[in-house]
Enzyme design. Structure first.
Site, short mmCIF file in Angstrom:
data_model
loop_
_atom_site.label_atom_id
_atom_site.label_comp_id
_atom_site.label_asym_id
_atom_site.label_seq_id
_atom_site.Cartn_x
_atom_site.Cartn_y
_atom_site.Cartn_z
N ARG A 22 -2.51 -1.97 -3.65
CA ARG A 22 -3.67 -1.09 -3.56
C ARG A 22 -3.51 0.02 -4.61
O ARG A 22 -2.56 0.80 -4.57
CB ARG A 22 -3.78 -0.47 -2.17
N ASN A 35 0.87 -1.18 0.00
CA ASN A 35 0.00 0.00 0.00
C ASN A 35 0.91 1.23 0.00
O ASN A 35 1.47 1.59 1.02
CB ASN A 35 -0.91 -0.01 1.23
N GLY A 95 -12.04 7.02 12.82
CA GLY A 95 -13.25 6.27 13.15
C GLY A 95 -13.05 5.25 14.25
O GLY A 95 -13.94 5.02 15.07
N ASP A 114 -9.57 0.70 -5.27
CA ASP A 114 -10.47 1.32 -4.31
C ASP A 114 -11.80 1.75 -4.94
O ASP A 114 -12.77 1.98 -4.24
CB ASP A 114 -9.80 2.54 -3.67
#
Length: 367
Positions: A88, A9, A326, A146
Site C-alpha cells: 500500500r 501495509n 465507521g 491510495d
C-alpha cells in the site's frame, strides 16, 4: 507448493501483513508488527488458528519487522511460495493512476512525493526497500496506490481556486483512501448492483478519515485534497484549516513549518480537541465535556461533508460506513445520520474495510 501473494501495509510504527493464495485469493495468514522502533511485537496467525504473539528486539526498523514476518511464515510453512509482494502506497501523484510493478524509476518518482504524504510515504517506501533486499529480484514488488481510485475525475473536483500554473505544478486535489473505496465499489458490484449504479457516499472513518462520492464504481468527488491532512477532522490530523490561520501561526506565533506540520498531523483532530485521546472508544467511555464536544464536532463535520458529496452526485441513494470508527462506533454513525436527516431517505450500511484483499486482487491481475 501453493503460489501466494504477500500484502504489506506499512505505518510509522507498524507493519500489517496478509498472505493470500494466488488462485482464489483465500486468506492463509495475517498479522502485524506493532511499536516498530521501540518494544516491537509480532502478532500473527494462520487462518483458523489462534494468534501467536512474539516480542522482537527493541529499536528495530521496518526491515527487521519484515524479517520477523518472514520468520513466522517460514516457521509455520503451509506449503506456500510467495510470488509477489503488494504494498500500500499512499501517494502516486499524477503519474501513477493504477497499481504498478516497482522499478528504480518508480521508486525515484515516489520518493519525490514524500512531502505530500509525510506520515505515510516514507514508511511504504521503507517496506519496499526491505522486501527487495529480503526477497531479491526473483519476487516482484507491486505498488498499490491510495490516490489511484480518484484519478480521472472531472477538473471541477481536482482544482483549488488558485492560478492555473499552480495546478500544472501539482497543486491539485488528489484524494486518498482509494483502496478502501475501490473495495466498497467491488463489494457493491458483486452484491448490490443497483447501489453500485446509484449515488453512493462512502465514509472511511478511522484514525485517518475521508468521504467519497461514488457513481457506477467511480470516484466523483472526495474530501481529501493534495495531502492526507485535508477534509474532515481525524484522529490526530486537523482536517481543513483556514490557510490564513497557518500564515498567522508563522507570522505572529513564530512557528516554524516543521512545528506547524507536527501540529496539524500529530496533535490536532480528536486528540487535540478532546485534550485526551484520538481513540473514539476511549472518548465515548470518558464522557467528559471536551470528549463529547470533540465527537459532536467530528459527527457534524462528517455529515456536512456527506451533504457536499451528495451535491456532487446530484442526490444520495446510500451512505456507507467503513474503517475502524465507521464499523465499530455505533453512536458516532447514528449522530452522523441524524445530522443528515435533511437529505431525505437513503439506505445506510456498514461494509468492513478490506484494503489488503483489494491489493491482492490488484496484484493477481498484474501477475
Amino acid at each position: 507448493m501453493i503460489p501466494a501473494i504477500l500484502t504489506l501495509n506499512a505505518g510509522s510504527s507498524s507493519l500489517k501483513f496478509r498472505v493470500f493464495a494466488r488462485d482464489g485469493l483465500s486468506l492463509m495468514a495475517r498479522g502485524a508488527v506493532s511499536r516498530i522502533g521501540a518494544d516491537a511485537e509480532l502478532a500473527a496467525a494462520l487462518t483458523g488458528e489462534p494468534e501467536r504473539r512474539t516480542p522482537l528486539a527493541a529499536g528495530g526498523d521496518h526491515a527487521a519487522a519484515l524479517q520477523a514476518v518472514l520468520d513466522f511464515l517460514d516457521a509455520h510453512d503451509e506449503g506456500w511460495r510467495i510470488e509477489a509482494v503488494a504494498h500500500r502506497i499512499v501517494h502516486g501523484g499524477t503519474a501513477y493512476t493504477r497499481s504498478t510493478p516497482v522499478t528504480p524509476q518508480v521508486l525515484q518518482d515516489l520518493q519525490e512525493l514524500v512531502p505530500l504524504a509525510p506520515l505515510h510515504q516514507p514508511h511504504g517506501l521503507a517496506a519496499i526497500a526491505a522486501a527487495r533486499r529480503l526477497f531479491g529480484e526473483g519476487v516482484p514488488n507491486l505498488a498499490c496506490f491510495d490516490t489511484a481510485f480518484h484519478a480521472g475525475r472531472d477538473p471541477l473536483f481536482t482544482h483549488f481556486a488558485l492560478p492555473e500554473p499552480m495546478f500544472e505544478q501539482g497543486i491539485r486535489r488528489y484524494g486518498f483512501h482509494g483502496l478502501s473505496y475501490q473495495w466498497i465499489a467491488h463489494v457493491l458490484a458483486e452484491n448490490l448492483p443497483w447501489l453500485h449504479r446509484g449515488r453512493v457516499v462512502a465514509a472511511h472513518l478511522g484514525n485517518g478519515a475521508s468521504l467519497c462520492a461514488m457513481h457506477e464504481g467511480r470516484s466523483i468527488d472526495t474530501t481529501m485534497g493534495m495531502t492526507a491532512v485535508d477534509g474532515i477532522p481525524m484522529g490526530t490530523r486537523s482536517g481543513a484549516v483556514d490557510p490564513g490561520a497557518i500564515l498567522l501561526m508563522q507570522r505572529s506565533f513564530g512557528m516554524a513549518p516543521e512545528e506547524i506540520e507536527d501540529l496539524i498531523y500529530n496533535r490536532s483532530g480528536l486528540l487535540g480537541m478532546s485534550g485526551r485521546s484520538n481513540d473514539v472508544a476511549a472518548l465515548l467511555k470518558d464522557g467528559k465535556p471536551q470528549s463529547r464536544f470533540a465527537l459532536d464536532f467530528f459527527a457534524l463535520k462528517c455529515a456536512q461533508a456527506a451533504a457536499a458529496m451528495a451535491v456532487s452526485l446530484g442526490g444520495i441513494d446510500a451512505m456507507i460506513f467503513t474503517g475502524g470508527i465507521g464499523e465499530n462506533a455505533t453512536p458516532v454513525r447514528e449522530a452522523i445520520l441524524r445530522h443528515m436527516a435533511p437529505l431525505g431517505k437513503f439506505t445506510s450500511m456498514v461494509i468492513p474495510a478490506n484494503e489488503e484483499r483489494m491489493m491482492a486482487m490488484e496484484a493477481a491481475l498484474l501477475l
